[in-house]
Enzyme design. Sequence first.
Site, PDB file in Angstrom:
ATOM      1  N   HIS A 104      -5.074  14.605   1.730  1.00  0.00           N
ATOM      2  CA  HIS A 104      -5.109  13.791   0.507  1.00  0.00           C
ATOM      3  C   HIS A 104      -4.876  12.334   0.916  1.00  0.00           C
ATOM      4  CE1 HIS A 104      -3.724  17.086  -2.566  1.00  0.00           C
ATOM      5  NE2 HIS A 104      -4.994  16.800  -2.800  1.00  0.00           N
ATOM      6  N   CYS A 144       3.840  13.062  -3.542  1.00  0.00           N
ATOM      7  CA  CYS A 144       3.183  14.239  -4.121  1.00  0.00           C
ATOM      8  C   CYS A 144       3.930  14.755  -5.352  1.00  0.00           C
ATOM      9  CB  CYS A 144       3.114  15.380  -3.108  1.00  0.00           C
ATOM     10  SG  CYS A 144       2.182  15.010  -1.635  1.00  0.00           S
TER      11      CYS A 144
END
Length: 263
Positions: A157, A251
Amino acid sequence: MCRPHYFDVRYSINPWMDPTKPTVTETSLSQWKRLHDLFVELGHRIDLIEPVPDLPDMVFAANGATVLDGRVLVARFRHSYRVGESPAYLDWFGERGWGEVRQAEYVNEGEGDFLLAGDTLLAGSGFRSDLRSHAEAQEFFGRPVLGLTLVDPRFYHLDTALSVLDRDEVMYYPAAFSPESREVLAERFPDAILAEEADAVAFGLNAVSDGLHVVLPEQARGLAGQLAERGFEPIGVDLSELLKAGGSAKCCTLELRPAPAAD
Ligand code: ARG
């Protein structure tokens, strides 16, 4: 944020996840709570989404959506294990009267891959979000999107490889990006802090900055030093339990950006 009530590593969708390694629920809960309390101490308002059984990755709230100018583009997950999270976010935003709430048409893992730097959305692709989601986000938010290609599966990511510190200050790990994207980053952010591999694998780039305080994993000591040299205040947190699923401070954190108040 989302309490890691059902957190566990039961499947593997990134190189960090090893379902044979046990996770300790008590530890993940206490580490997460420390992060939550730290944000509160720093003066942030935290809203919580209810964890859903059988969605062990839901603690990673950053992936739920991208929220900008009060407009909400809810995630469409790449892996079936996480698709159940999208309805929870659609309901959460819908019930709270957020303006335009829509689920992305193309695979789009929210703030895992979309990070706001000034007026530009930096957008990652290569492992999770579909390239077409970049154009979709540009149309939805009416902001320019700068696409960046990730090439190292450990940094699947964008928010594992790059962190926005201030309007136009970022830190990143160059080797996580394709040579072309590295050139784009060097051009756009000539003064960026460049992370060493040891700090990147400690998830030091998975940081949350308010422009002064930078909350990051305490194991990323080199980066903490680099940040302090630039006048930031790094604050280390231990999120080792969540790292077993390939996630850390950023996150766990979805930033909510309401529409500017009308005069
Ligand atoms: N296990 C999760 C996944 O692979 C971790 C997500 C981390 N979130 C993030 N914003 N990088 O999808």
